[in-house]
Design an enzyme around this catalytic site. Structure first.
Site, PDB file in Angstrom:
ATOM      1  N   HIS A  56      -4.390  43.117  29.945  1.00 36.29           N
ATOM      2  CA  HIS A  56      -3.616  41.964  30.447  1.00 36.29           C
ATOM      3  C   HIS A  56      -3.588  40.767  29.493  1.00 36.29           C
ATOM      4  O   HIS A  56      -2.845  39.815  29.711  1.00 36.29           O
ATOM      5  CB  HIS A  56      -4.139  41.498  31.819  1.00 36.29           C
ATOM      6  CG  HIS A  56      -5.373  40.654  31.705  1.00 36.29           C
ATOM      7  ND1 HIS A  56      -6.628  41.203  31.670  1.00 36.29           N
ATOM      8  CD2 HIS A  56      -5.540  39.323  31.593  1.00 36.29           C
ATOM      9  CE1 HIS A  56      -7.509  40.249  31.537  1.00 36.29           C
ATOM     10  NE2 HIS A  56      -6.887  39.089  31.489  1.00 36.29           N
TER      11      HIS A  56
HETATM   12  C1  UD1 Z   1      -5.238  34.624  33.475  1.00 34.23           C
HETATM   13  C2  UD1 Z   1      -6.134  33.886  32.500  1.00 34.23           C
HETATM   14  C3  UD1 Z   1      -7.139  34.838  31.879  1.00 34.23           C
HETATM   15  C4  UD1 Z   1      -7.815  35.705  32.922  1.00 34.23           C
HETATM   16  C5  UD1 Z   1      -6.758  36.393  33.767  1.00 34.23           C
HETATM   17  C6  UD1 Z   1      -7.379  37.285  34.829  1.00 34.23           C
HETATM   18  C7  UD1 Z   1      -5.096  31.909  31.438  1.00 34.23           C
HETATM   19  C8  UD1 Z   1      -4.523  31.404  30.177  1.00 34.23           C
HETATM   20  N1  UD1 Z   1      -5.395  33.227  31.442  1.00 34.23           N
HETATM   21  O1  UD1 Z   1      -4.323  35.390  32.734  1.00 34.23           O
HETATM   22  O2  UD1 Z   1      -8.107  34.082  31.182  1.00 34.23           O
HETATM   23  O3  UD1 Z   1      -8.642  36.666  32.298  1.00 34.23           O
HETATM   24  O4  UD1 Z   1      -5.971  35.397  34.376  1.00 34.23           O
HETATM   25  O5  UD1 Z   1      -6.415  38.025  35.510  1.00 34.23           O
HETATM   26  O6  UD1 Z   1      -5.270  31.177  32.387  1.00 34.23           O
HETATM   27  N2  UD1 Z   1       1.522  37.167  37.869  1.00 34.23           N
HETATM   28  C9  UD1 Z   1       2.016  37.712  39.027  1.00 34.23           C
HETATM   29  N3  UD1 Z   1       1.260  37.606  40.145  1.00 34.23           N
HETATM   30  C10 UD1 Z   1       0.059  36.979  40.172  1.00 34.23           C
HETATM   31  C11 UD1 Z   1      -0.408  36.406  38.983  1.00 34.23           C
HETATM   32  C12 UD1 Z   1       0.327  36.514  37.844  1.00 34.23           C
HETATM   33  O7  UD1 Z   1       3.080  38.307  39.067  1.00 34.23           O
HETATM   34  O8  UD1 Z   1      -0.593  36.907  41.197  1.00 34.23           O
HETATM   35  C13 UD1 Z   1       2.300  37.292  36.629  1.00 34.23           C
HETATM   36  C14 UD1 Z   1       3.114  36.083  36.362  1.00 34.23           C
HETATM   37  O9  UD1 Z   1       4.453  36.475  36.438  1.00 34.23           O
HETATM   38  C15 UD1 Z   1       2.793  35.649  34.947  1.00 34.23           C
HETATM   39  C16 UD1 Z   1       1.810  36.685  34.438  1.00 34.23           C
HETATM   40  O10 UD1 Z   1       1.428  37.495  35.548  1.00 34.23           O
HETATM   41  O11 UD1 Z   1       3.905  35.635  34.151  1.00 34.23           O
HETATM   42  C17 UD1 Z   1       0.590  36.046  33.819  1.00 34.23           C
HETATM   43  O12 UD1 Z   1      -0.074  35.223  34.744  1.00 34.23           O
HETATM   44  P1  UD1 Z   1      -1.063  34.032  34.300  1.00 34.23           P
HETATM   45  O13 UD1 Z   1      -1.224  33.144  35.412  1.00 34.23           O
HETATM   46  O14 UD1 Z   1      -0.707  33.531  32.958  1.00 34.23           O
HETATM   47  O15 UD1 Z   1      -2.455  34.720  34.165  1.00 34.23           O
HETATM   48  P2  UD1 Z   1      -3.064  35.990  33.507  1.00 34.23           P
HETATM   49  O16 UD1 Z   1      -2.285  36.656  32.479  1.00 34.23           O
HETATM   50  O17 UD1 Z   1      -3.556  36.823  34.640  1.00 34.23           O
END
Ligand code: UD1
Length: 366
Positions: A208
């Site tokens: 991820h």
């Molecule tokens: C975040 C953290 C990372 C952690 C990870 C655990 C930051 C910079 N990164 O990254 O340190 O290890 O969480 O999972 O804060 N999304 C969904 N549904 C959700 C959550 C996210 O669809 O419930 C999608 C969103 O569309 C987004 C992507 O996932 O574009 C990334 O989400 P983001 O909030 O940046 O977090 P992580 O990549 O999970």
């Protein structure tokens, strides 16, 4: 008249933070009036609610509902909404966890209001400033008053950066919660039948991190690597990697990988059960590297560096990046290291008790 207990606010928002909050929340009620702010960074049921239910976490007092977005937008929204929430809750201290955008924005909102911050899992470093998590944790450490570090390496990192006060050797809250949950994990045997795998005969894969997922070439290599690995591979896919696979038109290629079991993100207990019975864990997650180490599963880390250097020096973890050659070589090798199954307590005290004690002492002397 008895003095009213101080208010302490935990700010969480992403899956690993809910896990770290669990043991701490259970303890904090003894020393303070504990409140929880959920930033809404993770909002899917599988990424948030499941953890609150399974770990019996206190329901958030305030949800900021920030959702996804670019780093600036997400961090900015949390900062703005957190400030308002903290003004209404009027805490004497704020606790933040790990290294996400929620960690940094929550800490920043608090210090700008003059509220001291405690950082749980302080001092971890990858020494790679292009990684969003590295920026978040460095900045957070430098504005925190209490730094709860989990390993001697983390302590040394803080001291090297000139942070010499407020350091607390708390041990690892993730080790503590894992121990608390182990009896329930052992009861999750029907999971293997449901997924259609045999314990000890599958590889558990997760991915991820932005560096792996947001680069189409790296993601394409990942899919090719999976294709070349024989035997069952269980892949609980984070929404970020699912979105990227669709965006880069790689979802079809992944679906045709032989013996691949693509599933939803797993709840915490199921995730531990899958790690403990895996032939090997292949991951870019920080938490899973440690859990594999604690549970005795060999781990291949799909990165070029790790914050958890002890897992490498003890032979339980190998850095393989997304190199097919390194991965194939490591899969053939029998693991040499033995898992660390030491007591998670420090001088007889659990990490959560050390954290609650240090928070109470800090607030008492102010
Ligand atoms: C975040 C953290 C990372 C952690 C990870 C655990 C930051 C910079 N990164 O990254 O340190 O290890 O969480 O999972 O804060 N999304 C969904 N549904 C959700 C959550 C996210 O669809 O419930 C999608 C969103 O569309 C987004 C992507 O996932 O574009 C990334 O989400 P983001 O909030 O940046 O977090 P992580 O990549 O999970």
């Amino acid at each position: 008249m008895a003095k009213r207990k101080p208010i302490v606010v935990s700010i969480v928002g992403a899956r690993p933070q809910f896990i770290k909050l669990a043991p701490v929340a259970a303890r904090l009620d003894d020393v303070c009036r504990h409140r929880v702010i959920h930033s809404g960074q993770h909002y899917d049921h599988d990424m948030s609610e499941t953890f609150f239910d399974q770990l019996r976490l206190p329901s958030p007092d305030i949800n900021l509902n920030v959702g996804s977005g670019s780093h600036g937008r997400q961090t900015g929204r949390i900062l703005e909404r957190c400030e308002k929430a903290l003004i209404s809750l009027r805490p004497q201290m704020v606790l933040v966890y790990g290294d996400t955008n929620t960690t940094l924005a929550g800490a920043l909102a608090a210090v700008k209001l003059g509220i001291p911050v405690g950082h749980i899992e302080a001092g971890l470093r990858s020494f790679r400033m292009s990684m969003p998590e590295e920026i978040n944790r460095r900045m957070t450490d430098h504005i925190s008053s209490l730094l709860f570090y989990p390993t001697p390496t983390a302590r040394q990192n803080l001291r090297t950066e000139g942070i010499k006060t407020g350091l607390v050797n708390s041990g690892d809250v993730m080790y503590e919660i894992l121990h608390m949950c182990l009896p329930s994990v052992r009861g999750r045997t029907n999971l293997f039948d449901e997924i259609g795998i045999t314990p000890g005969k599958y590889i558990l894969v997760t991915l991820h991190r932005a560096e792996n997922v947001d680069d189409p070439e790296r993601l394409r290599s990942f899919v090719s690597i999976l294709r070349n690995i024989d035997g069952p591979k269980v892949f609980p896919a984070h929404p970020r990697v699912r979105n990227a696979l669709r965006r880069f038109k790689l979802a079809g290629k992944l679906a045709s990988v032989p013996d691949l079991i693509l599933c939803r993100p797993q709840p915490y207990l199921e995730s531990l059960a899958l790690i403990s019975a895996a032939r090997t864990v292949m991951t870019d997650s920080g938490g899973m590297q440690k859990e594999a180490y604690f549970l005795g599963a060999p781990c291949l880390t799909l990165r070029d560096e790790t914050e958890w250097v002890e897992t490498i020096t003890q032979g339980a973890n190998t850095l393989v990046g997304l190199s097919q050659t390194k991965i194939m070589r490591a899969l053939k090798r029998r693991p040499t290291g033995s898992a660390k199954r030491a007591n998670y307590k420090i001088r007889g005290k659990a990490p959560s008790a050390i954290i609650a004690g240090a928070v109470a002492k800090y607030l008492d002397t102010r």
